[in-house]
Design a protein around this motif. Sequence first.
Motif, PDB file in Angstrom:
ATOM      1  N   GLU A  67      37.267  28.174  32.664  1.00 40.69           N
ATOM      2  CA  GLU A  67      37.640  29.508  32.311  1.00 40.69           C
ATOM      3  C   GLU A  67      35.893  29.845  33.426  1.00 40.69           C
ATOM      4  O   GLU A  67      35.575  29.149  34.410  1.00 40.69           O
ATOM      5  N   VAL A  68      35.850  31.231  33.877  1.00 42.05           N
ATOM      6  CA  VAL A  68      35.446  32.038  34.401  1.00 42.05           C
ATOM      7  C   VAL A  68      34.425  32.407  34.160  1.00 42.05           C
ATOM      8  O   VAL A  68      35.358  33.860  32.612  1.00 42.05           O
ATOM      9  N   TYR A  69      33.546  33.108  33.665  1.00 40.79           N
ATOM     10  CA  TYR A  69      32.460  34.390  33.714  1.00 40.79           C
ATOM     11  C   TYR A  69      32.348  35.356  34.597  1.00 40.79           C
ATOM     12  O   TYR A  69      31.463  34.578  35.256  1.00 40.79           O
ATOM     13  N   LEU A  90      36.550  40.148  41.804  1.00 41.76           N
ATOM     14  CA  LEU A  90      37.843  40.257  42.125  1.00 41.76           C
ATOM     15  C   LEU A  90      37.728  38.791  42.578  1.00 41.76           C
ATOM     16  O   LEU A  90      39.051  37.832  42.599  1.00 41.76           O
ATOM     17  N   ALA A  91      37.291  38.416  43.478  1.00 40.99           N
ATOM     18  CA  ALA A  91      36.898  37.200  44.572  1.00 40.99           C
ATOM     19  C   ALA A  91      36.724  36.414  44.282  1.00 40.99           C
ATOM     20  O   ALA A  91      37.258  34.829  44.680  1.00 40.99           O
ATOM     21  N   VAL A  92      36.072  36.296  42.787  1.00 39.46           N
ATOM     22  CA  VAL A  92      35.845  34.719  42.438  1.00 39.46           C
ATOM     23  C   VAL A  92      37.102  34.579  41.359  1.00 39.46           C
ATOM     24  O   VAL A  92      37.377  33.533  41.118  1.00 39.46           O
ATOM     25  N   ALA A  93      37.224  35.699  40.396  1.00 37.26           N
ATOM     26  CA  ALA A  93      38.515  35.429  39.932  1.00 37.26           C
ATOM     27  C   ALA A  93      39.755  34.933  40.795  1.00 37.26           C
ATOM     28  O   ALA A  93      40.272  34.004  39.967  1.00 37.26           O
ATOM     29  N   LEU A 122      39.289  34.001  31.599  1.00 39.43           N
ATOM     30  CA  LEU A 122      38.421  34.444  32.436  1.00 39.43           C
ATOM     31  C   LEU A 122      37.712  35.134  30.671  1.00 39.43           C
ATOM     32  O   LEU A 122      38.359  36.146  29.930  1.00 39.43           O
ATOM     33  N   GLY A 123      36.097  35.653  31.046  1.00 42.04           N
ATOM     34  CA  GLY A 123      35.551  36.713  30.794  1.00 42.04           C
ATOM     35  C   GLY A 123      34.991  37.549  31.774  1.00 42.04           C
ATOM     36  O   GLY A 123      34.000  37.359  32.384  1.00 42.04           O
ATOM     37  N   LEU A 124      35.206  39.142  31.255  1.00 43.34           N
ATOM     38  CA  LEU A 124      34.496  39.982  32.263  1.00 43.34           C
ATOM     39  C   LEU A 124      33.763  40.712  31.766  1.00 43.34           C
ATOM     40  O   LEU A 124      33.615  41.401  30.220  1.00 43.34           O
ATOM     41  N   VAL A 125      31.985  41.058  31.896  1.00 42.91           N
ATOM     42  CA  VAL A 125      31.414  42.185  31.690  1.00 42.91           C
ATOM     43  C   VAL A 125      31.665  43.268  32.700  1.00 42.91           C
ATOM     44  O   VAL A 125      31.150  42.837  33.136  1.00 42.91           O
ATOM     45  N   MET A 132      42.142  36.323  28.950  1.00 37.99           N
ATOM     46  CA  MET A 132      40.935  37.235  29.217  1.00 37.99           C
ATOM     47  C   MET A 132      40.707  38.268  28.636  1.00 37.99           C
ATOM     48  O   MET A 132      41.220  39.054  27.613  1.00 37.99           O
ATOM     49  N   VAL A 133      39.597  38.246  28.744  1.00 36.24           N
ATOM     50  CA  VAL A 133      38.284  38.869  27.715  1.00 36.24           C
ATOM     51  C   VAL A 133      37.226  39.966  27.802  1.00 36.24           C
ATOM     52  O   VAL A 133      36.369  39.475  28.994  1.00 36.24           O
ATOM     53  N   PHE A 134      37.512  41.548  28.445  1.00 34.48           N
ATOM     54  CA  PHE A 134      36.472  42.533  28.425  1.00 34.48           C
ATOM     55  C   PHE A 134      36.070  43.138  27.469  1.00 34.48           C
ATOM     56  O   PHE A 134      35.971  43.580  26.375  1.00 34.48           O
TER      57      PHE A 134
END
Length: 215
Positions: free
Chosen positions: A67-69, A94-97, A108-111, A143-145
């Motif tokens: 996973e990535v946050y 975006l680079a981290v993703a 993936l989770g995004l704040v 993915m969760v926004f």
Amino acid sequence: MVKRTVIIAGASGMVGKEILAGLLADDSVAEVHSLGRKPPTVQHPKLSAYIVDFSSLRLPVLPQADEVYLALGTTIKVAGSQEAFRAIDYDANLAVARAAQAAGVKKLGLVSAMGADASSKVFYNRVKGELENALEKMPFEGMVFARPSLLVGDREVLGQPERRGEKIGLVVSKLIGFLIPANYQPIEATAVARALLKAVPQAQGKTVLLSGAMH
């Protein structure tokens, strides 16, 4: 039980700090790899911290992960210009993703932010929406926004300046909060972190979490 390996970017921020705390306390998480402009304020046996100059977008080669946050963010006032703001909120996230995808990450989770919309006339909302659109095109399984409204938390502890809009929002909420729809009420950073930590591991496709659902 298979242990998870997780990547987080922006763990020194208000929501990122809470996400990191939740991951370190989770027995199902074996390793946490943190990417940030400065090191996290905590140390832990399963935490590996990487100091990254996001302006160069040169990221370390990341280990295989699940996973990535993405919790990197700033304001135009702090960044100094729209270009500098975009460099963090869009380019760096975006680079981290992309680095996470190369490391085999599936979730993936995004704040993000309330009002995120790539067609918005408001620059802040437009950048948030453009990032969401760019992430949607990537082949993550889930993915969760998270789109919080005004965030509540102690910015002074984090060394961040107080945001006037948040202060005004809190005052208004205390006075007439019962008249404000749930999605527009101020929300604690801890609530946003908890919602992401619960939703991301089981995500399939795209999920958008508004403040009303995260309270």
